[in-house]
Scaffold this motif. Structure first.
Motif, PDB file in Angstrom:
ATOM      1  N   ASN A 133      12.568  -4.319  -3.386  1.00 33.37           N
ATOM      2  CA  ASN A 133      12.358  -4.970  -2.092  1.00 33.37           C
ATOM      3  C   ASN A 133      12.243  -3.947  -0.969  1.00 33.37           C
ATOM      4  O   ASN A 133      11.420  -4.101  -0.056  1.00 33.37           O
ATOM      5  CB  ASN A 133      13.506  -5.929  -1.787  1.00 33.37           C
ATOM      6  CG  ASN A 133      13.389  -7.234  -2.558  1.00 33.37           C
ATOM      7  OD1 ASN A 133      12.378  -7.514  -3.178  1.00 33.37           O
ATOM      8  ND2 ASN A 133      14.444  -8.032  -2.539  1.00 33.37           N
ATOM      9  N   LEU A 134      13.057  -2.903  -1.027  1.00 31.59           N
ATOM     10  CA  LEU A 134      12.978  -1.860  -0.012  1.00 31.59           C
ATOM     11  C   LEU A 134      11.609  -1.179  -0.062  1.00 31.59           C
ATOM     12  O   LEU A 134      10.972  -0.954   0.975  1.00 31.59           O
ATOM     13  CB  LEU A 134      14.097  -0.835  -0.205  1.00 31.59           C
ATOM     14  CG  LEU A 134      14.078   0.375   0.732  1.00 31.59           C
ATOM     15  CD1 LEU A 134      14.116  -0.047   2.191  1.00 31.59           C
ATOM     16  CD2 LEU A 134      15.240   1.322   0.408  1.00 31.59           C
ATOM     17  N   GLY A 135      11.134  -0.870  -1.261  1.00 36.93           N
ATOM     18  CA  GLY A 135       9.827  -0.234  -1.390  1.00 36.93           C
ATOM     19  C   GLY A 135       8.710  -1.127  -0.878  1.00 36.93           C
ATOM     20  O   GLY A 135       7.783  -0.655  -0.204  1.00 36.93           O
ATOM     21  N   THR A 136       8.803  -2.427  -1.169  1.00 32.72           N
ATOM     22  CA  THR A 136       7.788  -3.363  -0.690  1.00 32.72           C
ATOM     23  C   THR A 136       7.804  -3.457   0.830  1.00 32.72           C
ATOM     24  O   THR A 136       6.756  -3.532   1.474  1.00 32.72           O
ATOM     25  CB  THR A 136       8.017  -4.754  -1.310  1.00 32.72           C
ATOM     26  OG1 THR A 136       7.998  -4.645  -2.740  1.00 32.72           O
ATOM     27  CG2 THR A 136       6.947  -5.732  -0.872  1.00 32.72           C
ATOM     28  N   LEU A 137       8.994  -3.449   1.424  1.00 34.56           N
ATOM     29  CA  LEU A 137       9.099  -3.480   2.887  1.00 34.56           C
ATOM     30  C   LEU A 137       8.494  -2.216   3.501  1.00 34.56           C
ATOM     31  O   LEU A 137       7.784  -2.280   4.512  1.00 34.56           O
ATOM     32  CB  LEU A 137      10.549  -3.646   3.308  1.00 34.56           C
ATOM     33  CG  LEU A 137      10.800  -3.758   4.820  1.00 34.56           C
ATOM     34  CD1 LEU A 137      11.938  -4.748   5.102  1.00 34.56           C
ATOM     35  CD2 LEU A 137      11.158  -2.396   5.421  1.00 34.56           C
ATOM     36  N   ILE A 138       8.755  -1.062   2.903  1.00 35.20           N
ATOM     37  CA  ILE A 138       8.172   0.192   3.406  1.00 35.20           C
ATOM     38  C   ILE A 138       6.645   0.117   3.337  1.00 35.20           C
ATOM     39  O   ILE A 138       5.941   0.556   4.261  1.00 35.20           O
ATOM     40  CB  ILE A 138       8.709   1.396   2.606  1.00 35.20           C
ATOM     41  CG1 ILE A 138      10.212   1.585   2.871  1.00 35.20           C
ATOM     42  CG2 ILE A 138       7.942   2.677   2.955  1.00 35.20           C
ATOM     43  CD1 ILE A 138      10.883   2.583   1.939  1.00 35.20           C
ATOM     44  N   ARG A 139       6.135  -0.467   2.286  1.00 34.89           N
ATOM     45  CA  ARG A 139       4.683  -0.632   2.149  1.00 34.89           C
ATOM     46  C   ARG A 139       4.129  -1.516   3.265  1.00 34.89           C
ATOM     47  O   ARG A 139       3.094  -1.200   3.873  1.00 34.89           O
ATOM     48  CB  ARG A 139       4.379  -1.248   0.783  1.00 34.89           C
ATOM     49  CG  ARG A 139       2.909  -1.497   0.498  1.00 34.89           C
ATOM     50  CD  ARG A 139       2.762  -2.125  -0.878  1.00 34.89           C
ATOM     51  NE  ARG A 139       1.371  -2.370  -1.221  1.00 34.89           N
ATOM     52  CZ  ARG A 139       0.971  -2.928  -2.372  1.00 34.89           C
ATOM     53  NH1 ARG A 139       1.873  -3.272  -3.267  1.00 34.89           N
ATOM     54  NH2 ARG A 139      -0.308  -3.122  -2.606  1.00 34.89           N
ATOM     55  N   SER A 140       4.814  -2.625   3.560  1.00 30.32           N
ATOM     56  CA  SER A 140       4.369  -3.510   4.647  1.00 30.32           C
ATOM     57  C   SER A 140       4.456  -2.807   5.996  1.00 30.32           C
ATOM     58  O   SER A 140       3.578  -2.969   6.847  1.00 30.32           O
ATOM     59  CB  SER A 140       5.211  -4.791   4.660  1.00 30.32           C
ATOM     60  OG  SER A 140       4.999  -5.554   3.489  1.00 30.32           O
ATOM     61  N   ALA A 141       5.521  -2.039   6.202  1.00 31.19           N
ATOM     62  CA  ALA A 141       5.666  -1.304   7.458  1.00 31.19           C
ATOM     63  C   ALA A 141       4.488  -0.355   7.656  1.00 31.19           C
ATOM     64  O   ALA A 141       3.935  -0.252   8.760  1.00 31.19           O
ATOM     65  CB  ALA A 141       6.988  -0.535   7.462  1.00 31.19           C
TER      66      ALA A 141
END
Length: 277
Positions: A133-141
């Motif tokens: 989830n953290l990696g996916t959020l970084i991708r969205s950011a």
């Protein structure tokens, strides 16, 4: 000629530990990078690398892997297929290339962002449970133009291989900071205001004060995304200048944290494009 390793030795044991031993990663300041795009992005952004590990024997390496090894100045080490399999992810065969990268991140203390007249966006993820989830959020950011991500509290490690993979290489283009709680982030907000960059802290919450599309998100914003299970902590709720909710239909009770972040970041981007016309 590059160095080759055919039997498990101390170096292989250390590299293997980086897969799931957070303490070892933090102590050595090293982590593993898997996958075509993450490795390509890490090299493109000149992320500090220690070693490129590649698979020996048949089948041969792809054109992509050969080009990386031929053009990179990072030292390369060839490993027997069974050793590479131990450094890979749980599914699939032995990877053809794994990078051993250095942990490279500045401190939030003293960090400054943007100039007067600019309106940068920073995303705070409060105590993330899941590296994916953290990696996916970084991708969205990265996708929606956020300038940095802050992991607040004791949460998932951005250097966990699952986070690195889920970010699809965005980890190497968006600064990721760690903060024990609200204190350092509030100090960052205050520094920004003193520099002439008016900055608000906006939290996403199912009981928010207004719908996100009814809030003005044109100015510099610190967007807070709560923990996947419990939402924002009481400290973060108190730190927010405003809380917003994402209206939903259907039977779902809530969005997952990465989805909430993507929706909120899209709305910030949409408002800025709209008012820029």
């Amino acid at each position: 000629m590059t160095r080759q390793i055919h039997r498990r030795n101390a170096a292989v044991q250390v590299w293997t530990a980086y897969l799931d031993n957070r303490t070892k990663r933090n102590r050595d300041g090293r982590f593993l990078v898997h996958g075509v795009r993450p490795i390509t992005q890490a090299l493109a952004h000149e992320w500090p690398m220690e070693t490129l590990l590649y698979r020996l024997g048949d089948p041969g390496l792809s054109a992509w892997a050969r080009e990386i090894l031929e053009t990179s100045t990072v030292p390369a080490v060839g490993l027997a297929p069974e050793l590479m399999a131990g450094l890979g992810e749980k599914t699939g065969g032995p990877p053809e290339l794994v990078a051993v990268a250095e942990c490279s991140g500045g401190e939030l203390a003293g960090y400054e962002l943007g100039e007067p007249g600019e309106a940068p966006v920073v995303v705070v993820f409060d105590r993330p449970n899941s590296p994916g989830n953290l990696g996916t959020l970084i991708r969205s950011a990265d996708a929606f133009g956020a300038s940095a991500v802050i992991v607040s509290g004791h949460g998932a490690d951005q250097y966990d291989p699952r986070c690195v993979r889920a970010s699809t290489g965005s980890l190497f283009s968006v600064p990721v900071f760690r903060a024990p709680g609200t204190g350092e982030v509030l100090e960052f907000r205050d520094r920004q205001i003193e520099r002439g960059v008016p900055t608000r802290i906006v939290g996403t919450d199912e009981n928010g004060e207004c719908a996100i599309f009814d809030d003005d998100l044109i100015d510099a914003t610190i967007l807070v995304i709560g923990n996947e299970t419990s939402g924002m902590s009481a400290a973060w709720l108190a730190a927010c200048d405003r809380t917003v909710t994402i209206p939903m239909g259907g039977s779902a009770s809530s969005l997952g944290a990465p989805s909430a972040a993507a929706v909120a970041l899209y709305e910030i981007s949409r408002q800025r494009r709209t008012f820029a016309r």
